[in-house]
Design a protein around this motif. Structure first.
Motif, PDB file in Angstrom:
ATOM      1  N   SER A  76      13.771 -24.818 -45.522  1.00 18.61           N
ATOM      2  CA  SER A  76      12.782 -25.460 -44.662  1.00 18.61           C
ATOM      3  C   SER A  76      13.457 -26.515 -43.792  1.00 18.61           C
ATOM      4  CB  SER A  76      11.725 -26.102 -45.573  1.00 18.61           C
ATOM      5  OG  SER A  76      10.884 -26.922 -44.807  1.00 18.61           O
ATOM      6  N   GLY A  77      13.204 -26.439 -42.471  1.00 18.42           N
ATOM      7  CA  GLY A  77      13.757 -27.440 -41.567  1.00 18.42           C
ATOM      8  C   GLY A  77      12.793 -28.604 -41.417  1.00 18.42           C
ATOM      9  N   HIS A  78      13.312 -29.726 -40.930  1.00 13.95           N
ATOM     10  CA  HIS A  78      12.464 -30.896 -40.723  1.00 13.95           C
ATOM     11  C   HIS A  78      12.905 -31.602 -39.446  1.00 13.95           C
ATOM     12  CE1 HIS A  78       9.585 -33.897 -42.037  1.00 13.95           C
ATOM     13  NE2 HIS A  78      10.457 -34.831 -41.677  1.00 13.95           N
ATOM     14  N   ILE A  79      11.943 -32.002 -38.628  1.00 14.38           N
ATOM     15  CA  ILE A  79      12.248 -32.777 -37.426  1.00 14.38           C
ATOM     16  C   ILE A  79      12.268 -34.250 -37.819  1.00 14.38           C
ATOM     17  CG2 ILE A  79      11.518 -33.364 -35.072  1.00 14.38           C
ATOM     18  CD1 ILE A  79      12.372 -30.413 -35.426  1.00 14.38           C
ATOM     19  N   VAL A  80      13.449 -34.847 -37.688  1.00 14.33           N
ATOM     20  CA  VAL A  80      13.605 -36.257 -38.093  1.00 14.33           C
ATOM     21  C   VAL A  80      13.076 -37.173 -36.999  1.00 14.33           C
ATOM     22  CG1 VAL A  80      15.302 -38.038 -38.692  1.00 14.33           C
ATOM     23  CG2 VAL A  80      15.621 -35.686 -39.497  1.00 14.33           C
ATOM     24  N   SER A  81      13.464 -36.918 -35.763  1.00 18.45           N
ATOM     25  CA  SER A  81      13.045 -37.784 -34.661  1.00 18.45           C
ATOM     26  C   SER A  81      13.197 -37.047 -33.333  1.00 18.45           C
ATOM     27  CB  SER A  81      13.892 -39.068 -34.662  1.00 18.45           C
ATOM     28  OG  SER A  81      13.385 -40.006 -33.747  1.00 18.45           O
ATOM     29  N   LEU A  82      12.284 -37.354 -32.423  1.00 16.36           N
ATOM     30  CA  LEU A  82      12.264 -36.714 -31.096  1.00 16.36           C
ATOM     31  C   LEU A  82      11.803 -37.749 -30.091  1.00 16.36           C
ATOM     32  CD1 LEU A  82      11.969 -34.074 -29.195  1.00 16.36           C
ATOM     33  CD2 LEU A  82       9.581 -34.126 -29.916  1.00 16.36           C
ATOM     34  N   SER A  83      12.477 -37.817 -28.959  1.00 14.55           N
ATOM     35  CA  SER A  83      12.020 -38.753 -27.933  1.00 14.55           C
ATOM     36  C   SER A  83      12.537 -38.347 -26.554  1.00 14.55           C
ATOM     37  CB  SER A  83      12.511 -40.165 -28.273  1.00 14.55           C
ATOM     38  OG  SER A  83      12.073 -41.063 -27.303  1.00 14.55           O
ATOM     39  N   VAL A  84      11.731 -38.619 -25.541  1.00 15.86           N
ATOM     40  CA  VAL A  84      12.120 -38.383 -24.144  1.00 15.86           C
ATOM     41  C   VAL A  84      11.828 -39.663 -23.369  1.00 15.86           C
ATOM     42  CG1 VAL A  84      11.580 -37.064 -22.037  1.00 15.86           C
ATOM     43  CG2 VAL A  84      11.737 -35.886 -24.231  1.00 15.86           C
ATOM     44  N   MET A  85      12.786 -40.088 -22.566  1.00 14.07           N
ATOM     45  CA  MET A  85      12.622 -41.316 -21.775  1.00 14.07           C
ATOM     46  C   MET A  85      11.374 -41.211 -20.901  1.00 14.07           C
ATOM     47  SD  MET A  85      15.411 -42.893 -19.173  1.00 14.07           S
ATOM     48  CE  MET A  85      16.599 -43.468 -20.320  1.00 14.07           C
ATOM     49  N   ARG A  86      10.659 -42.315 -20.791  1.00 10.52           N
ATOM     50  CA  ARG A  86       9.352 -42.337 -20.125  1.00 10.52           C
ATOM     51  C   ARG A  86       9.350 -41.645 -18.754  1.00 10.52           C
ATOM     52  NH1 ARG A  86       5.086 -45.346 -22.033  1.00 10.52           N
ATOM     53  NH2 ARG A  86       6.354 -46.255 -23.652  1.00 10.52           N
ATOM     54  N   THR A  87      10.363 -41.936 -17.929  1.00 14.64           N
ATOM     55  CA  THR A  87      10.385 -41.396 -16.556  1.00 14.64           C
ATOM     56  C   THR A  87      10.771 -39.913 -16.499  1.00 14.64           C
ATOM     57  OG1 THR A  87      12.557 -42.432 -16.432  1.00 14.64           O
ATOM     58  CG2 THR A  87      10.769 -43.530 -15.251  1.00 14.64           C
ATOM     59  N   TYR A  88      11.081 -39.317 -17.655  1.00 14.92           N
ATOM     60  CA  TYR A  88      11.454 -37.890 -17.673  1.00 14.92           C
ATOM     61  C   TYR A  88      10.449 -37.068 -18.480  1.00 14.92           C
ATOM     62  CZ  TYR A  88      15.875 -39.088 -15.489  1.00 14.92           C
ATOM     63  OH  TYR A  88      16.829 -39.528 -14.601  1.00 14.92           O
ATOM     64  N   ARG A  89       9.282 -37.650 -18.723  1.00 18.55           N
ATOM     65  CA  ARG A  89       8.290 -36.925 -19.539  1.00 18.55           C
ATOM     66  C   ARG A  89       7.498 -35.909 -18.712  1.00 18.55           C
ATOM     67  NH1 ARG A  89       6.398 -41.950 -23.435  1.00 18.55           N
ATOM     68  NH2 ARG A  89       8.463 -42.196 -24.332  1.00 18.55           N
ATOM     69  N   ARG A  90       6.837 -35.010 -19.384  1.00 18.02           N
ATOM     70  CA  ARG A  90       6.011 -33.935 -18.821  1.00 18.02           C
ATOM     71  C   ARG A  90       6.825 -33.009 -17.922  1.00 18.02           C
ATOM     72  NH1 ARG A  90       0.576 -34.907 -20.528  1.00 18.02           N
ATOM     73  NH2 ARG A  90       0.160 -32.730 -20.099  1.00 18.02           N
ATOM     74  N   LEU A  91       8.108 -32.864 -18.234  1.00 19.44           N
ATOM     75  CA  LEU A  91       8.951 -31.901 -17.521  1.00 19.44           C
ATOM     76  C   LEU A  91       9.326 -30.732 -18.436  1.00 19.44           C
ATOM     77  CD1 LEU A  91      11.447 -34.411 -15.822  1.00 19.44           C
ATOM     78  CD2 LEU A  91       9.551 -33.217 -14.728  1.00 19.44           C
ATOM     79  N   GLY A  92       8.830 -30.779 -19.649  1.00 19.65           N
ATOM     80  CA  GLY A  92       9.121 -29.705 -20.601  1.00 19.65           C
ATOM     81  C   GLY A  92      10.367 -29.945 -21.448  1.00 19.65           C
ATOM     82  N   LEU A  93      10.976 -31.131 -21.341  1.00 22.29           N
ATOM     83  CA  LEU A  93      12.230 -31.375 -22.070  1.00 22.29           C
ATOM     84  C   LEU A  93      12.034 -31.348 -23.587  1.00 22.29           C
ATOM     85  CD1 LEU A  93      13.936 -34.169 -19.912  1.00 22.29           C
ATOM     86  CD2 LEU A  93      14.518 -31.745 -20.057  1.00 22.29           C
ATOM     87  N   ALA A  94      10.972 -31.993 -24.065  1.00 18.99           N
ATOM     88  CA  ALA A  94      10.750 -32.030 -25.514  1.00 18.99           C
ATOM     89  C   ALA A  94      10.541 -30.613 -26.048  1.00 18.99           C
ATOM     90  CB  ALA A  94       9.546 -32.911 -25.842  1.00 18.99           C
ATOM     91  N   GLN A  95       9.757 -29.842 -25.308  1.00 12.73           N
ATOM     92  CA  GLN A  95       9.482 -28.478 -25.745  1.00 12.73           C
ATOM     93  C   GLN A  95      10.782 -27.665 -25.835  1.00 12.73           C
ATOM     94  OE1 GLN A  95       6.244 -26.845 -23.483  1.00 12.73           O
ATOM     95  NE2 GLN A  95       6.446 -24.885 -24.473  1.00 12.73           N
ATOM     96  N   ILE A  96      11.656 -27.808 -24.836  1.00 11.81           N
ATOM     97  CA  ILE A  96      12.928 -27.065 -24.843  1.00 11.81           C
ATOM     98  C   ILE A  96      13.790 -27.488 -26.030  1.00 11.81           C
ATOM     99  CG2 ILE A  96      15.124 -26.761 -23.614  1.00 11.81           C
ATOM    100  CD1 ILE A  96      13.490 -27.054 -20.981  1.00 11.81           C
ATOM    101  N   MET A  97      13.916 -28.793 -26.248  1.00 11.67           N
ATOM    102  CA  MET A  97      14.771 -29.259 -27.352  1.00 11.67           C
ATOM    103  C   MET A  97      14.217 -28.831 -28.703  1.00 11.67           C
ATOM    104  SD  MET A  97      16.135 -32.993 -26.128  1.00 11.67           S
ATOM    105  CE  MET A  97      14.534 -33.731 -25.898  1.00 11.67           C
ATOM    106  N   MET A  98      12.882 -28.884 -28.845  1.00 11.29           N
ATOM    107  CA  MET A  98      12.265 -28.454 -30.109  1.00 11.29           C
ATOM    108  C   MET A  98      12.527 -26.971 -30.361  1.00 11.29           C
ATOM    109  SD  MET A  98      10.658 -30.733 -31.936  1.00 11.29           S
ATOM    110  CE  MET A  98       9.535 -29.700 -32.878  1.00 11.29           C
ATOM    111  N   LYS A  99      12.452 -26.165 -29.298  1.00 12.19           N
ATOM    112  CA  LYS A  99      12.690 -24.720 -29.464  1.00 12.19           C
ATOM    113  C   LYS A  99      14.149 -24.460 -29.830  1.00 12.19           C
ATOM    114  CE  LYS A  99       8.805 -22.838 -27.042  1.00 12.19           C
ATOM    115  NZ  LYS A  99       8.226 -22.341 -25.812  1.00 12.19           N
ATOM    116  N   GLN A 100      15.065 -25.261 -29.251  1.00 13.37           N
ATOM    117  CA  GLN A 100      16.483 -25.084 -29.577  1.00 13.37           C
ATOM    118  C   GLN A 100      16.736 -25.388 -31.053  1.00 13.37           C
ATOM    119  OE1 GLN A 100      17.978 -27.650 -26.405  1.00 13.37           O
ATOM    120  NE2 GLN A 100      19.015 -25.918 -25.496  1.00 13.37           N
ATOM    121  N   THR A 101      16.225 -26.513 -31.521  1.00  9.80           N
ATOM    122  CA  THR A 101      16.535 -26.879 -32.910  1.00  9.80           C
ATOM    123  C   THR A 101      15.836 -25.957 -33.908  1.00  9.80           C
ATOM    124  OG1 THR A 101      16.832 -28.717 -34.448  1.00  9.80           O
ATOM    125  CG2 THR A 101      14.832 -28.764 -33.193  1.00  9.80           C
TER     126      THR A 101
END
Ligand code: ACO
Length: 138
Positions: A55-80
Motif C-alpha cells: 500500500s502506498g501513502h501520500i506523505v505531502s503534496l503542494s503547489v505554489m499559489r501562483t501555479y495552481r489550477r494548471l493541473g500540476l498536482a494531478q500530474i504529480m499524483m499520477k506519476q507517484t
C-alpha cells in the motif's frame, strides 16, 4: 531545500530535513517535483510505501499559489501512484486530508477518484479531523 521551503509556506505539517532525506533514500521513485522555466521548484509530491502491506501513502503534496489550477498536482499524483504500482506492486494508495481543505479534497475526490475510507478524529495537531482517502490501483 525547495520542497522544504514550499512546505513551510503552504502547510502546517512541517518536517525536518532528516525526514525528507529518509523518504528520498528509501523510496526515491515516489517523490516528484514541478519546476518553472527558470528551474525554480513550484510543486512537489512525497510518497512512501507501507512496511506491512502493498500500500502506498501520500506523505505531502503542494503547489505554489501562483501555479495552481494548471493541473500540476494531478500530474504529480499520477506519476507517484503509477510508480507505487509498477515498482512496488501497490494495490492501493491512501492519504490524509483536512476536512476543511476543499482544494485538496476536490483534487482527490473529483479528479483522481479517491474515496473517503474513514474519518480520523483530531488527527491534526490543532484538533482538526482528517478524511482518510483511498484509491484502488487496479
Ligand atoms: N477548489 C476546488 N477544487 C480544486 C481546487 C480548488 N481550489 N484546486 C484544485 N481542485 C480540483 C479541481 O477538480 C481541479 O480540476 P480543474 O482545475 O479541472 O477544475 C483538480 O483538483 C486538479 O487541480 P490541479 O491544478 O492539479 O491542482 P493544483 O496544482 O492547483 O494543486 C493543491 C492542488 C495541491 C491542493 C494546491 O491547492 C495546494 O498546494 N494547496 C496547499 C497545500 C495542500 O493543501 N496540500 C495537500 C495537503 S493533503 C496531503 O498532502 C496528503
Amino acid at each position: 531545500m525547495g520542497i522544504q521551503s514550499l512546505n513551510l509556506i503552504d502547510l502546517p505539517e512541517n518536517y525536518n530535513m532528516k525526514f525528507y532525506l529518509y523518504h528520498f533514500v528509501r523510496w526515491p521513485q515516489l517523490s516528484f517535483v514541478a519546476e518553472n522555466n527558470e528551474g525554480k521548484l513550484v510543486g512537489y509530491v512525497v510518497g512512501k510505501m507501507d512496511d506491512e502491506e502493498p500500500s502506498g501513502h501520500i506523505v505531502s503534496l503542494s503547489v505554489m499559489r501562483t501555479y495552481r489550477r494548471l493541473g500540476l498536482a494531478q500530474i504529480m499524483m499520477k506519476q507517484t501512484t503509477a510508480q507505487m504500482k509498477q515498482v512496488f506492486g501497490a494495490e492501493h494508495v491512501s492519504l490524509h486530508v483536512r476536512k476543511t481543505n476543499r482544494a485538496a479534497y476536490g483534487l482527490y475526490k473529483d479528479s483522481l477518484k479517491f474515496k473517503v475510507d474513514t474519518i480520523e478524529k483530531k488527527y491534526y495537531a490543532d484538533g482538526e479531523d482528517a478524511y482518510v482517502m483511498k484509491l484502488l490501483l487496479d
